[in-house]
Design a protein around this motif. Structure first.
Motif, PDB file in Angstrom:
ATOM      1  N   THR A   1       0.923  -1.214  -0.131  1.00 60.27           N
ATOM      2  CA  THR A   1      -0.122  -0.006  -0.109  1.00 60.27           C
ATOM      3  C   THR A   1       0.789   1.312   0.051  1.00 60.27           C
ATOM      4  O   THR A   1       2.039   1.208   0.387  1.00 60.27           O
ATOM      5  CB  THR A   1      -0.896   0.016   1.302  1.00 60.27           C
ATOM      6  OG1 THR A   1       0.136   0.134   2.500  1.00 60.27           O
ATOM      7  CG2 THR A   1      -1.752  -1.225   1.409  1.00 60.27           C
TER       8      THR A   1
ATOM      9  N   LYS B   1      -1.623   8.787   0.729  1.00 62.11           N
ATOM     10  CA  LYS B   1      -1.983   9.659  -0.275  1.00 62.11           C
ATOM     11  C   LYS B   1      -0.941  10.446  -1.172  1.00 62.11           C
ATOM     12  O   LYS B   1      -1.040  11.136  -2.265  1.00 62.11           O
ATOM     13  CB  LYS B   1      -2.979  10.776   0.266  1.00 62.11           C
ATOM     14  CG  LYS B   1      -4.168  10.114   0.791  1.00 62.11           C
ATOM     15  CD  LYS B   1      -5.239  11.139   1.246  1.00 62.11           C
ATOM     16  CE  LYS B   1      -5.628  12.212   0.454  1.00 62.11           C
ATOM     17  NZ  LYS B   1      -6.466  13.247   1.198  1.00 62.11           N
TER      18      LYS B   1
ATOM     19  N   LEU C   1      -8.462   6.554  -9.098  1.00 60.52           N
ATOM     20  CA  LEU C   1      -9.475   7.437  -8.620  1.00 60.52           C
ATOM     21  C   LEU C   1     -10.636   7.467  -9.517  1.00 60.52           C
ATOM     22  O   LEU C   1     -11.873   7.575  -8.850  1.00 60.52           O
ATOM     23  CB  LEU C   1      -8.774   8.762  -8.499  1.00 60.52           C
ATOM     24  CG  LEU C   1      -7.917   8.886  -7.258  1.00 60.52           C
ATOM     25  CD1 LEU C   1      -6.990  10.082  -7.040  1.00 60.52           C
ATOM     26  CD2 LEU C   1      -8.786   8.508  -5.972  1.00 60.52           C
TER      27      LEU C   1
ATOM     28  N   PRO D   1      -8.040   2.374  -4.539  1.00 65.22           N
ATOM     29  CA  PRO D   1      -8.110   3.265  -3.610  1.00 65.22           C
ATOM     30  C   PRO D   1      -8.482   2.381  -2.533  1.00 65.22           C
ATOM     31  O   PRO D   1      -9.229   1.712  -2.427  1.00 65.22           O
ATOM     32  CB  PRO D   1      -9.160   4.352  -4.082  1.00 65.22           C
ATOM     33  CG  PRO D   1      -9.357   4.121  -5.579  1.00 65.22           C
ATOM     34  CD  PRO D   1      -9.046   2.617  -5.716  1.00 65.22           C
TER      35      PRO D   1
ATOM     36  N   ILE E   1     -10.439   3.328   0.766  1.00 65.51           N
ATOM     37  CA  ILE E   1     -11.377   4.053   1.486  1.00 65.51           C
ATOM     38  C   ILE E   1     -11.980   4.148   2.736  1.00 65.51           C
ATOM     39  O   ILE E   1     -12.122   2.798   3.223  1.00 65.51           O
ATOM     40  CB  ILE E   1     -12.802   4.121   0.512  1.00 65.51           C
ATOM     41  CG1 ILE E   1     -12.421   4.046  -0.985  1.00 65.51           C
ATOM     42  CG2 ILE E   1     -13.886   5.071   1.193  1.00 65.51           C
ATOM     43  CD1 ILE E   1     -11.920   5.366  -1.449  1.00 65.51           C
TER      44      ILE E   1
ATOM     45  N   LYS F   1     -15.786   7.521   3.754  1.00 64.58           N
ATOM     46  CA  LYS F   1     -15.651   7.360   2.204  1.00 64.58           C
ATOM     47  C   LYS F   1     -14.597   8.272   1.837  1.00 64.58           C
ATOM     48  O   LYS F   1     -14.628   9.016   0.675  1.00 64.58           O
ATOM     49  CB  LYS F   1     -17.017   7.625   1.702  1.00 64.58           C
ATOM     50  CG  LYS F   1     -18.098   6.600   2.032  1.00 64.58           C
ATOM     51  CD  LYS F   1     -19.416   6.572   1.486  1.00 64.58           C
ATOM     52  CE  LYS F   1     -20.121   5.705   1.446  1.00 64.58           C
ATOM     53  NZ  LYS F   1     -21.623   5.779   0.925  1.00 64.58           N
ATOM     54  N   GLU F   2     -13.643   8.498   2.483  1.00 66.90           N
ATOM     55  CA  GLU F   2     -12.296   9.481   1.958  1.00 66.90           C
ATOM     56  C   GLU F   2     -11.233   8.415   1.538  1.00 66.90           C
ATOM     57  O   GLU F   2     -10.926   7.297   2.294  1.00 66.90           O
ATOM     58  CB  GLU F   2     -11.776  10.171   3.240  1.00 66.90           C
ATOM     59  CG  GLU F   2     -13.042  10.980   3.816  1.00 66.90           C
ATOM     60  CD  GLU F   2     -12.433  11.947   5.186  1.00 66.90           C
ATOM     61  OE1 GLU F   2     -12.689  13.207   4.995  1.00 66.90           O
ATOM     62  OE2 GLU F   2     -11.656  11.420   5.756  1.00 66.90           O
ATOM     63  N   THR F   3     -10.832   8.798   0.641  1.00 62.36           N
ATOM     64  CA  THR F   3      -9.330   8.239  -0.063  1.00 62.36           C
ATOM     65  C   THR F   3      -8.392   8.307   1.032  1.00 62.36           C
ATOM     66  O   THR F   3      -7.905   9.655   1.243  1.00 62.36           O
ATOM     67  CB  THR F   3      -9.036   8.678  -1.227  1.00 62.36           C
ATOM     68  OG1 THR F   3     -10.219   8.310  -2.305  1.00 62.36           O
ATOM     69  CG2 THR F   3      -8.069   7.767  -1.944  1.00 62.36           C
TER      70      THR F   3
ATOM     71  N   TYR G   1      -3.523   3.662  -1.285  1.00 62.39           N
ATOM     72  CA  TYR G   1      -4.019   2.844  -2.630  1.00 62.39           C
ATOM     73  C   TYR G   1      -3.215   1.486  -2.135  1.00 62.39           C
ATOM     74  O   TYR G   1      -2.329   1.560  -1.524  1.00 62.39           O
ATOM     75  CB  TYR G   1      -3.500   3.419  -3.756  1.00 62.39           C
ATOM     76  CG  TYR G   1      -3.718   4.898  -3.941  1.00 62.39           C
ATOM     77  CD1 TYR G   1      -5.030   5.210  -4.858  1.00 62.39           C
ATOM     78  CD2 TYR G   1      -3.318   5.994  -3.471  1.00 62.39           C
ATOM     79  CE1 TYR G   1      -5.562   6.407  -4.931  1.00 62.39           C
ATOM     80  CE2 TYR G   1      -3.650   7.286  -3.677  1.00 62.39           C
ATOM     81  CZ  TYR G   1      -4.881   7.473  -4.410  1.00 62.39           C
ATOM     82  OH  TYR G   1      -5.458   8.918  -4.688  1.00 62.39           O
TER      83      TYR G   1
END
Length: 398
Positions: free
Chosen positions: A36, A39, A88, A115, A117, A121-123, A126
């Motif tokens: 992973t 951001k 995205l 992504p 989340i 529901k925020e990124t 990844y």
């Protein structure tokens, strides 16, 4: 609440999967690289499969940028950021491309980015998942190559049969008819006419033998792979050998042969094929260079290849002729044979030899000024099969 519902609730209470449990599952997937990034595209987790594939230990790669696994070409093209942007926009990004290991070697992989989340529901980052499919790709390419070779063999078989029936049979029929006429009328034919006929017979027979030699060599590269024995050889020796063989012909045509190759410049190629390559091109240049002209052979190193240039001050050729030069059809071969005694099939032979040795050929020419034939050959024996596969795939994508 019935008994079944009670048992279900008991099981739920007894066993609730933890973050550590999921981490252990991910870490057990040895054939998949799973890691992973946050951001800002900095790596923040790394499974054992990623270590196995990329060779980086976890403490070596945590905190490093996402692009560390990409090739220089892909980094320059902005591929790492493009993968994230697609993920995205579409929820996932799928790709098949080359990736880079810690030791600098490359491997072919199919991969997936999506992504991460959170509950709001925020990124927050990844996930990148990929697997090494180099061996599978090699098998697929081998099948494609074998299929292509079979198709080429069939095409070449048809071409050889057509040449045998037209370019060899027709002149032989003429020789036979002429000899028959000479045999029946020998006592009444004037000596000068007999002499002219014999000269024509000799010229036709020499041309026939030359064409037959081309066909034998052509068939050799297509059907007799076992005779292919590449080795490390010095270029100057073979250029001088060709110059020696063609010096009388060049002198008759008033053409100067010159070479400017460093003494130790070498290539990895089959000796007989290299000799045929140089001789065909130089011989062709001699035919098309007027008196007082010059043919110069040079060579320069470019990465793992040697680029050889054979430049003449001859008549040159149009763009239309250049485009068809290495794709001769039966009609053009016949015409070439009539006009310059086999140059068409000679260049086809050269192209075949070069491809067999891992090289290529092209031409640059200006009408009225001359032509430069360029060909490449590897300098050393290819060792890395992955690199060879990458070149094949790169050519497919051109």
């Amino acid at each position: 609440m019935n008994k079944e519902e009670k048992n279900t609730n008991v099981l739920k209470e007894q066993y609730v999967p933890t973050t550590e449990f999921y981490s252990q599952i991910i870490d057990s997937l040895q054939d998949y690289s799973i890691f992973t990034v946050d951001k800002t595209l900095i790596i923040n987790s790394w499974n054992s499969g990623a270590t196995k594939i990329f060779q980086y230990e976890t403490d070596e790669v945590i905190g490093k940028p996402f692009e560390i696994i990409f090739t220089e070409e892909d980094k320059k093209a902005g591929i790492p950021k493009k993968e994230i942007d697609v993920a995205l926009e579409e929820g996932r990004s799928v790709d098949i491309r080359w990736h880079l290991c810690k030791d600098g070697n490359k491997f072919y992989a199919d991969g997936l980015v999506f992504p991460l989340i959170n509950k709001e529901k925020e990124t927050i980052g990844y996930v990148k998942i990929l697997r090494d499919i180099t061996e599978r790709k090699k098998s697929e390419d081998a099948i494609k190559k074998n299929t292509k070779e079979l198709e080429e063999l069939n095409t070449h078989k048809d071409s050889i049969l057509a040449i045998l029936s037209h370019d060899l049979r027709s002149p032989l029929a003429g020789i036979i008819q002429g000899a028959e006429y000479l045999k029946l009328n020998f006592d009444t034919i004037k000596p000068d006419f007999v002499k002219d006929l014999l000269e024509e017979f000799h010229k036709a027979a020499v041309n026939e033998l030359s064409m037959l030699d081309y066909l034998v060599e052509w068939a050799r590269i297509k059907y007799a792979a076992e005779v292919f024995t590449p080795t490390k050889i010095e270029l100057t020796h073979y250029v001088e050998k060709v110059f020696e063989a063609l010096k009388e012909n060049a002198a008759i045509n008033g053409v100067n042969l010159h070479q400017e190759i460093e003494e130790k410049a070498s290539v990895f190629a089959d000796e007989k094929m290299l000799l045929s390559i140089i001789q065909n091109i130089v011989s062709n240049s001699v035919k098309h260079t007027p008196k007082g002209g010059k043919i110069t052979v040079t060579a320069k190193k470019s990465e793992d290849k040697m680029i050889v240039e054979i430049k003449d001050t001859g008549i040159g050729m149009s763009k239309e002729i250049q485009d068809k030069l290495f794709k001769p059809q039966i009609k053009s071969l016949s015409k070439a044979r009539e006009e310059n005694k086999g140059a068409g099939i000679g260049l086809l032979l050269v192209k075949g030899f070069l491809e067999k040795n891992g090289g290529e050929i092209w031409v640059e020419s200006i009408e009225g000024e001359g032509s430069s034939f360029y060909f490449t050959l590897p300098i050393n024996k290819p060792f890395d099969k992955k690199d060879n596969l990458e070149k094949v795939l790169a050519n497919e994508n051109v």
